[in-house]
Each structure stands twice: as C-alpha cells, then as structure tokens.
Motif scaffolding. Structure first.
Motif, PDB file in Angstrom:
ATOM      1  N   ASP A  85       0.579  -1.672   0.115  1.00 17.27           N
ATOM      2  CA  ASP A  85       0.386   0.320   0.468  1.00 17.27           C
ATOM      3  C   ASP A  85       0.785   1.186   0.364  1.00 17.27           C
ATOM      4  O   ASP A  85       0.775   2.502  -0.736  1.00 17.27           O
ATOM      5  N   ALA A  86       1.541   1.126   0.947  1.00 16.83           N
ATOM      6  CA  ALA A  86       2.612   2.247   0.410  1.00 16.83           C
ATOM      7  C   ALA A  86       4.877   1.973   1.157  1.00 16.83           C
ATOM      8  O   ALA A  86       4.416   1.151   1.455  1.00 16.83           O
ATOM      9  N   ILE A  87       5.278   3.264   0.626  1.00 14.18           N
ATOM     10  CA  ILE A  87       6.256   2.563   1.270  1.00 14.18           C
ATOM     11  C   ILE A  87       7.143   4.265   1.426  1.00 14.18           C
ATOM     12  O   ILE A  87       6.746   5.373   1.177  1.00 14.18           O
ATOM     13  N   LEU A  88       8.292   3.830   1.891  1.00 11.38           N
ATOM     14  CA  LEU A  88       9.206   5.062   2.421  1.00 11.38           C
ATOM     15  C   LEU A  88      10.181   4.927   1.655  1.00 11.38           C
ATOM     16  O   LEU A  88      11.129   4.158   1.481  1.00 11.38           O
ATOM     17  N   ILE A  89      10.469   6.398   0.745  1.00 15.07           N
ATOM     18  CA  ILE A  89      11.436   6.765   0.487  1.00 15.07           C
ATOM     19  C   ILE A  89      12.230   7.478   0.001  1.00 15.07           C
ATOM     20  O   ILE A  89      11.078   8.221   0.607  1.00 15.07           O
ATOM     21  N   GLU A  90      13.347   7.873  -0.104  1.00 15.02           N
ATOM     22  CA  GLU A  90      14.089   9.220  -0.348  1.00 15.02           C
ATOM     23  C   GLU A  90      13.067  10.038  -1.425  1.00 15.02           C
ATOM     24  O   GLU A  90      13.131   9.026  -2.101  1.00 15.02           O
ATOM     25  N   ARG A  91      13.312  11.248  -1.349  1.00 10.58           N
ATOM     26  CA  ARG A  91      12.221  12.172  -2.379  1.00 10.58           C
ATOM     27  C   ARG A  91      12.861  12.095  -3.501  1.00 10.58           C
ATOM     28  O   ARG A  91      12.600  11.831  -5.109  1.00 10.58           O
ATOM     29  N   SER A  92      14.086  12.497  -3.900  1.00  8.15           N
ATOM     30  CA  SER A  92      14.825  12.274  -5.151  1.00  8.15           C
ATOM     31  C   SER A  92      14.939  10.877  -6.139  1.00  8.15           C
ATOM     32  O   SER A  92      14.582  10.265  -6.954  1.00  8.15           O
ATOM     33  N   ALA A  93      14.983   9.511  -5.358  1.00  6.34           N
ATOM     34  CA  ALA A  93      14.943   8.421  -5.811  1.00  6.34           C
ATOM     35  C   ALA A  93      13.188   8.143  -6.616  1.00  6.34           C
ATOM     36  O   ALA A  93      12.809   7.269  -7.040  1.00  6.34           O
ATOM     37  N   ALA A  94      12.510   8.607  -5.173  1.00  7.33           N
ATOM     38  CA  ALA A  94      11.125   8.814  -5.688  1.00  7.33           C
ATOM     39  C   ALA A  94      10.347   9.631  -6.886  1.00  7.33           C
ATOM     40  O   ALA A  94       9.814   8.532  -7.899  1.00  7.33           O
ATOM     41  N   GLN A  95      10.826  10.459  -7.007  1.00  9.27           N
ATOM     42  CA  GLN A  95      10.763  10.560  -8.201  1.00  9.27           C
ATOM     43  C   GLN A  95      11.305  10.712  -9.309  1.00  9.27           C
ATOM     44  O   GLN A  95      11.145   9.952 -10.318  1.00  9.27           O
ATOM     45  N   TYR A  96      13.022  10.126  -9.378  1.00  8.36           N
ATOM     46  CA  TYR A  96      13.878   9.328 -10.347  1.00  8.36           C
ATOM     47  C   TYR A  96      12.759   7.563 -10.804  1.00  8.36           C
ATOM     48  O   TYR A  96      12.247   8.010 -12.172  1.00  8.36           O
ATOM     49  N   LEU A  97      12.593   6.797  -9.742  1.00  4.84           N
ATOM     50  CA  LEU A  97      11.382   5.951 -10.290  1.00  4.84           C
ATOM     51  C   LEU A  97      10.014   6.036 -10.927  1.00  4.84           C
ATOM     52  O   LEU A  97      10.317   4.923 -11.620  1.00  4.84           O
ATOM     53  N   LEU A  98       9.981   7.249 -10.186  1.00  3.95           N
ATOM     54  CA  LEU A  98       7.837   7.704 -10.926  1.00  3.95           C
ATOM     55  C   LEU A  98       8.369   8.581 -11.973  1.00  3.95           C
ATOM     56  O   LEU A  98       7.493   7.558 -12.767  1.00  3.95           O
ATOM     57  N   LYS A  99       9.727   8.876 -12.118  1.00  2.00           N
ATOM     58  CA  LYS A  99       9.457   9.376 -13.757  1.00  2.00           C
ATOM     59  C   LYS A  99       9.617   7.842 -14.784  1.00  2.00           C
ATOM     60  O   LYS A  99       9.303   8.365 -16.107  1.00  2.00           O
ATOM     61  N   HIS A 100      10.797   7.098 -14.801  1.00  2.00           N
ATOM     62  CA  HIS A 100      10.679   6.243 -15.789  1.00  2.00           C
ATOM     63  C   HIS A 100       9.866   4.267 -15.819  1.00  2.00           C
ATOM     64  O   HIS A 100      10.247   3.864 -16.066  1.00  2.00           O
ATOM     65  N   LYS A 101       8.814   5.019 -14.817  1.00  2.00           N
ATOM     66  CA  LYS A 101       7.601   4.208 -14.804  1.00  2.00           C
ATOM     67  C   LYS A 101       6.399   4.548 -16.318  1.00  2.00           C
ATOM     68  O   LYS A 101       6.640   6.146 -16.599  1.00  2.00           O
ATOM     69  N   LYS A 102       6.074   3.634 -16.444  1.00  2.00           N
ATOM     70  CA  LYS A 102       4.831   3.920 -17.458  1.00  2.00           C
ATOM     71  C   LYS A 102       3.831   4.961 -16.948  1.00  2.00           C
ATOM     72  O   LYS A 102       3.891   4.872 -16.153  1.00  2.00           O
ATOM     73  N   LYS A 103       3.423   5.866 -18.456  1.00  2.00           N
ATOM     74  CA  LYS A 103       2.173   6.621 -17.856  1.00  2.00           C
ATOM     75  C   LYS A 103       1.131   6.110 -16.812  1.00  2.00           C
ATOM     76  O   LYS A 103       1.296   6.591 -16.194  1.00  2.00           O
ATOM     77  N   ALA A 104       0.711   4.959 -17.431  1.00  2.00           N
ATOM     78  CA  ALA A 104      -0.353   4.324 -16.575  1.00  2.00           C
ATOM     79  C   ALA A 104       0.217   3.459 -14.853  1.00  2.00           C
ATOM     80  O   ALA A 104      -0.696   3.513 -14.628  1.00  2.00           O
ATOM     81  N   GLU A 105       1.616   3.189 -14.977  1.00  2.00           N
ATOM     82  CA  GLU A 105       1.917   3.255 -13.501  1.00  2.00           C
ATOM     83  C   GLU A 105       1.773   4.595 -12.940  1.00  2.00           C
ATOM     84  O   GLU A 105       1.971   4.662 -12.175  1.00  2.00           O
ATOM     85  N   GLN A 106       2.542   5.700 -13.896  1.00  2.00           N
ATOM     86  CA  GLN A 106       2.206   6.661 -13.031  1.00  2.00           C
ATOM     87  C   GLN A 106       1.317   7.184 -12.972  1.00  2.00           C
ATOM     88  O   GLN A 106       1.513   7.237 -11.095  1.00  2.00           O
ATOM     89  N   LYS A 107       0.221   6.948 -13.181  1.00  2.00           N
ATOM     90  CA  LYS A 107      -0.790   7.306 -12.568  1.00  2.00           C
ATOM     91  C   LYS A 107      -1.384   6.370 -11.477  1.00  2.00           C
ATOM     92  O   LYS A 107      -2.767   6.711 -10.679  1.00  2.00           O
TER      93      LYS A 107
END
Length: 100
Positions: free
Chosen positions: A22-44
């Motif tokens: 349901d949720a994870i704890l993560i460093e902000r820059s890592a989260a932004q990087y990983l989310l940016k590189h996911k498919k648009k459908a997954e980002q949503k």
C-alpha cells in the motif's frame, strides 16, 4: 499497517504498482526518479506525498492511489514520531541502533 523490509526502492515501487503493497518510505529524489521512469499508466497508480515522514531523515511516502488510508497512516506515523521525540524515547532508539 504491516511493515515489510524491501530489497530496493525499485522493488518497492514495483510492488506498489502490482498492488502487493500500500505504501513505501523512500528518499524524495529516488521516488521522483523511479516514478518518472515508469510507464504513464503505472505513474497514474502512484502518488508521492511531499510531506516528509521522518523529520530526521529525508524520507517520504509513496502510496498506491487505491490505498485510501494513506493520508491517515501518514498522519499516524508523524504523530507517533513526534510523541517519541517529545518523550525522549526517539533519541534513545537512535543511539541504541545507530551510535554503537
């Protein structure tokens, strides 16, 4: 809330997308990087909450948008950390685990 140790931030994001977490704890820059590189459908499916969860460390929470209790649990985690800090227990925990 159940707690699971993850092998990597990437695996945490992947498990969120797959509805295994349901949720994870993560460093902000890592989260932004990983989310940016996911498919648009997954980002949503995911949302980075910009309220810092642990105030002594730069950790943020990423939640599956389908997880309706994310904001509530974020508030509970922050409330619990604040109670630990005000009682002095937080410093004792930090010393016992990180200052050996």
């Amino acid at each position: 809330m159940n707690v699971t140790r993850l092998s990597s931030d990437y695996s945490g994001i992947k498990r969120l997308v797959n509805n295994e977490l349901d949720a994870i704890l993560i460093e902000r820059s890592a989260a932004q990087y990983l989310l940016k590189h996911k498919k648009k459908a997954e980002q949503k499916l995911l949302e980075l909450h910009l309220d810092q969860v642990l105030h002594s460390e730069p950790y943020f929470m990423v939640c599956a948008k389908s997880y309706s209790l994310c904001n509530y649990n974020l508030e509970m985690v922050n409330s619990g950390v604040n109670k630990l800090k005000s009682s002095g227990k937080y410093d004792k925990i930090i010393k016992s685990y990180f200052e050996k």
